[in-house]
Design an enzyme around this catalytic site. Sequence first.
Site, PDB file in Angstrom:
ATOM      1  N   TYR A  52       0.838  -1.212   0.000  1.00 13.33           N
ATOM      2  CA  TYR A  52       0.000   0.000   0.000  1.00 13.33           C
ATOM      3  C   TYR A  52       0.869   1.258   0.000  1.00 13.33           C
ATOM      4  O   TYR A  52       2.058   1.204   0.295  1.00 13.33           O
ATOM      5  CB  TYR A  52      -0.941  -0.035   1.208  1.00 13.33           C
ATOM      6  CG  TYR A  52      -2.119   0.900   1.051  1.00 13.33           C
ATOM      7  CD1 TYR A  52      -2.973   0.783  -0.043  1.00 13.33           C
ATOM      8  CD2 TYR A  52      -2.361   1.922   1.964  1.00 13.33           C
ATOM      9  CE1 TYR A  52      -4.039   1.650  -0.215  1.00 13.33           C
ATOM     10  CE2 TYR A  52      -3.440   2.788   1.808  1.00 13.33           C
ATOM     11  CZ  TYR A  52      -4.265   2.649   0.708  1.00 13.33           C
ATOM     12  OH  TYR A  52      -5.323   3.521   0.553  1.00 13.33           O
ATOM     13  N   TYR A 238      -7.613   5.014  -9.628  1.00 15.59           N
ATOM     14  CA  TYR A 238      -7.766   5.074  -8.162  1.00 15.59           C
ATOM     15  C   TYR A 238      -7.536   3.719  -7.495  1.00 15.59           C
ATOM     16  O   TYR A 238      -7.654   3.594  -6.275  1.00 15.59           O
ATOM     17  CB  TYR A 238      -9.131   5.653  -7.780  1.00 15.59           C
ATOM     18  CG  TYR A 238     -10.296   4.724  -8.025  1.00 15.59           C
ATOM     19  CD1 TYR A 238     -10.818   4.547  -9.300  1.00 15.59           C
ATOM     20  CD2 TYR A 238     -10.874   4.019  -6.982  1.00 15.59           C
ATOM     21  CE1 TYR A 238     -11.874   3.690  -9.521  1.00 15.59           C
ATOM     22  CE2 TYR A 238     -11.932   3.160  -7.197  1.00 15.59           C
ATOM     23  CZ  TYR A 238     -12.428   3.009  -8.458  1.00 15.59           C
ATOM     24  OH  TYR A 238     -13.478   2.149  -8.677  1.00 15.59           O
TER      25      TYR A 238
HETATM   26  N1  LIG Z   1      -7.784   5.694  -4.249  1.00 12.37           N
HETATM   27  C1  LIG Z   1      -8.610   5.734  -3.223  1.00 12.37           C
HETATM   28  O1  LIG Z   1      -8.624   6.690  -2.431  1.00 12.37           O
HETATM   29  C2  LIG Z   1      -9.548   4.588  -2.996  1.00 12.37           C
HETATM   30  C3  LIG Z   1     -10.541   4.646  -2.019  1.00 12.37           C
HETATM   31  C4  LIG Z   1     -11.418   3.563  -1.880  1.00 12.37           C
HETATM   32  C5  LIG Z   1     -11.257   2.444  -2.696  1.00 12.37           C
HETATM   33  N2  LIG Z   1     -10.252   2.410  -3.601  1.00 12.37           N
HETATM   34  C6  LIG Z   1     -10.051   1.277  -4.500  1.00 12.37           C
HETATM   35  O2  LIG Z   1     -11.273   0.985  -5.127  1.00 12.37           O
HETATM   36  C7  LIG Z   1     -11.268  -0.353  -5.570  1.00 12.37           C
HETATM   37  C8  LIG Z   1     -12.561  -1.024  -5.149  1.00 12.37           C
HETATM   38  O3  LIG Z   1     -12.617  -1.037  -3.727  1.00 12.37           O
HETATM   39  P1  LIG Z   1     -13.821  -1.781  -2.988  1.00 12.37           P
HETATM   40  O4  LIG Z   1     -13.610  -1.648  -1.541  1.00 12.37           O
HETATM   41  O5  LIG Z   1     -15.091  -1.325  -3.581  1.00 12.37           O
HETATM   42  O6  LIG Z   1     -13.543  -3.279  -3.445  1.00 12.37           O
HETATM   43  P2  LIG Z   1     -14.378  -4.605  -3.132  1.00 12.37           P
HETATM   44  O7  LIG Z   1     -15.788  -4.315  -2.868  1.00 12.37           O
HETATM   45  O8  LIG Z   1     -13.627  -5.377  -2.111  1.00 12.37           O
HETATM   46  O9  LIG Z   1     -14.342  -5.360  -4.521  1.00 12.37           O
HETATM   47  C9  LIG Z   1     -13.222  -5.495  -5.304  1.00 12.37           C
HETATM   48  C10 LIG Z   1     -13.740  -6.080  -6.601  1.00 12.37           C
HETATM   49  O10 LIG Z   1     -12.818  -5.824  -7.624  1.00 12.37           O
HETATM   50  C11 LIG Z   1     -12.882  -6.821  -8.595  1.00 12.37           C
HETATM   51  N3  LIG Z   1     -11.534  -7.299  -8.864  1.00 12.37           N
HETATM   52  C12 LIG Z   1     -10.663  -7.868  -7.997  1.00 12.37           C
HETATM   53  N4  LIG Z   1      -9.520  -8.180  -8.623  1.00 12.37           N
HETATM   54  C13 LIG Z   1      -9.687  -7.819  -9.913  1.00 12.37           C
HETATM   55  C14 LIG Z   1      -8.876  -7.891 -11.051  1.00 12.37           C
HETATM   56  N5  LIG Z   1      -7.649  -8.411 -11.007  1.00 12.37           N
HETATM   57  N6  LIG Z   1      -9.381  -7.416 -12.202  1.00 12.37           N
HETATM   58  C15 LIG Z   1     -10.597  -6.905 -12.274  1.00 12.37           C
HETATM   59  N7  LIG Z   1     -11.438  -6.812 -11.210  1.00 12.37           N
HETATM   60  C16 LIG Z   1     -10.971  -7.251 -10.050  1.00 12.37           C
HETATM   61  C17 LIG Z   1     -13.720  -7.940  -8.036  1.00 12.37           C
HETATM   62  O11 LIG Z   1     -14.969  -7.934  -8.695  1.00 12.37           O
HETATM   63  P3  LIG Z   1     -15.429  -9.207  -9.587  1.00 12.37           P
HETATM   64  O12 LIG Z   1     -15.056 -10.422  -8.802  1.00 12.37           O
HETATM   65  O13 LIG Z   1     -16.907  -8.973  -9.716  1.00 12.37           O
HETATM   66  O14 LIG Z   1     -14.683  -9.095 -10.860  1.00 12.37           O
HETATM   67  C18 LIG Z   1     -13.886  -7.570  -6.571  1.00 12.37           C
HETATM   68  O15 LIG Z   1     -15.131  -7.918  -6.061  1.00 12.37           O
HETATM   69  C19 LIG Z   1     -10.011  -0.981  -4.925  1.00 12.37           C
HETATM   70  O16 LIG Z   1      -8.969  -0.982  -5.859  1.00 12.37           O
HETATM   71  C20 LIG Z   1      -9.675  -0.018  -3.812  1.00 12.37           C
HETATM   72  O17 LIG Z   1      -8.322  -0.061  -3.428  1.00 12.37           O
HETATM   73  C21 LIG Z   1      -9.405   3.447  -3.774  1.00 12.37           C
END
Ligand SMILES: NC(=O)c1ccc[n+]([C@@H]2O[C@H](COP(=O)([O-])OP(=O)(O)OC[C@H]3O[C@@H](n4cnc5c(N)ncnc54)[C@H](OP(=O)(O)O)[C@@H]3O)[C@@H](O)[C@H]2O)c1
Length: 326
Positions: A52, A238
């Site tokens: 991270y 992001y």
């Molecule tokens: N930059 C920021 O400030 C910030 C803030 C919040 C969240 N985020 C990011 O936002 C993203 C989503 O977060 P979340 O908490 O909503 O996640 P989440 O609910 O835990 O879900 C992640 C989903 O991403 C998909 N995934 C996982 N690996 C993948 C891959 N290699 N290729 C394509 N899809 C994949 C999967 O969906 P499927 O199984 O349906 O494909 C999984 O269910 C994460 O990357 C997180 O780090 C960033």
Amino acid sequence: MRSLVFEAFGEPASVLKLVEARLPEPGADTVRVRILARPIHPSDLLTVRGLYGRLPKLPAVPGFEAVGRIEAIGAAVTDWSIGQRVIPLGIEGTWADALIAPQQMLLAAPEELPDTIACQMLINPLTAYLLLFEVLKAQPGDWVIQSAAGSALGRMLIQLAALNGVNLINVIRSRAGIETLKSAGATHIIAAEDEDVVARIAAIAGRIPVTKAIDAVGGTTGALLAEAMGYGGTLIVYGGLSLQPLPIEPARLIFRALTIKGFWLTEWVRATPREARQKAFNETLRLLTGGKMVPPVEAQYDLADFAQAIAHAERPGRLGKILLTG
Ligand SMILES: NC(=O)c1ccc[n+]([C@@H]2O[C@H](COP(=O)([O-])OP(=O)(O)OC[C@H]3O[C@@H](n4cnc5c(N)ncnc54)[C@H](OP(=O)(O)O)[C@@H]3O)[C@@H](O)[C@H]2O)c1
């Protein structure tokens, strides 16, 4: 009290240990919060893996978010009383039975929101709101592409876009997720595993060049989003769920005037004046308490069953967050 501790960075299943620790006593202006529920976020697991953007000193307890109840207060605490339900703000280490929080680092959990939603009401809802309205400045009628549309954050973006008349094109990795995403309200869905993402985006948006996109995957998927963008487009990165670099053709940047920018909520909080932060937060809270934006939940596990919970959190095709409770 129980605490999930890691002494070295690595695979969560092998480095995380459930240990008994002494219940900490609050200092003069701090409170002890008994944690009721915490989500498993990709950022929590990236932290344990040492990948991270900001890493803790070891040994450490993971967990960026939670909801809990105040069970002990210091002598100088004036704002809070025992029994209040609260959200710790920016305090890492929520994967334990309890934590100590300074009194100014707490937010009252809204009565309307159950623990399952209150425990994930900060990071993803605020990020979804900011990505769409503050960063991309999406307007009604705009076309926006997002990847990882099946994630908790992606599902909230679908709700926000629908509410505001924004046309969202949702890219998911596998066809298996199409039906559930349709029932979550998504209209345009593309499965990256076996569809021509760029051609489908062009077919969906018709003659309108899409110039706004948000990517949480990186690798091939992120590159396809970049390729699908019209002249002068902006791609906001992001997340890096694929753990792969983003291979972008230099020609995209030169001849198509593509802009690629990162977004990190932590940095936004640091760099944004208090008033603007409060405004975005109030708006997010209004959407959450009004039921307009609903963070999804798939399953709950006791803290002691963390290994199964993490395995579940990393399984493809989830419909919502995996929570650690108890
Ligand atoms: N930059 C920021 O400030 C910030 C803030 C919040 C969240 N985020 C990011 O936002 C993203 C989503 O977060 P979340 O908490 O909503 O996640 P989440 O609910 O835990 O879900 C992640 C989903 O991403 C998909 N995934 C996982 N690996 C993948 C891959 N290699 N290729 C394509 N899809 C994949 C999967 O969906 P499927 O199984 O349906 O494909 C999984 O269910 C994460 O990357 C997180 O780090 C960033």
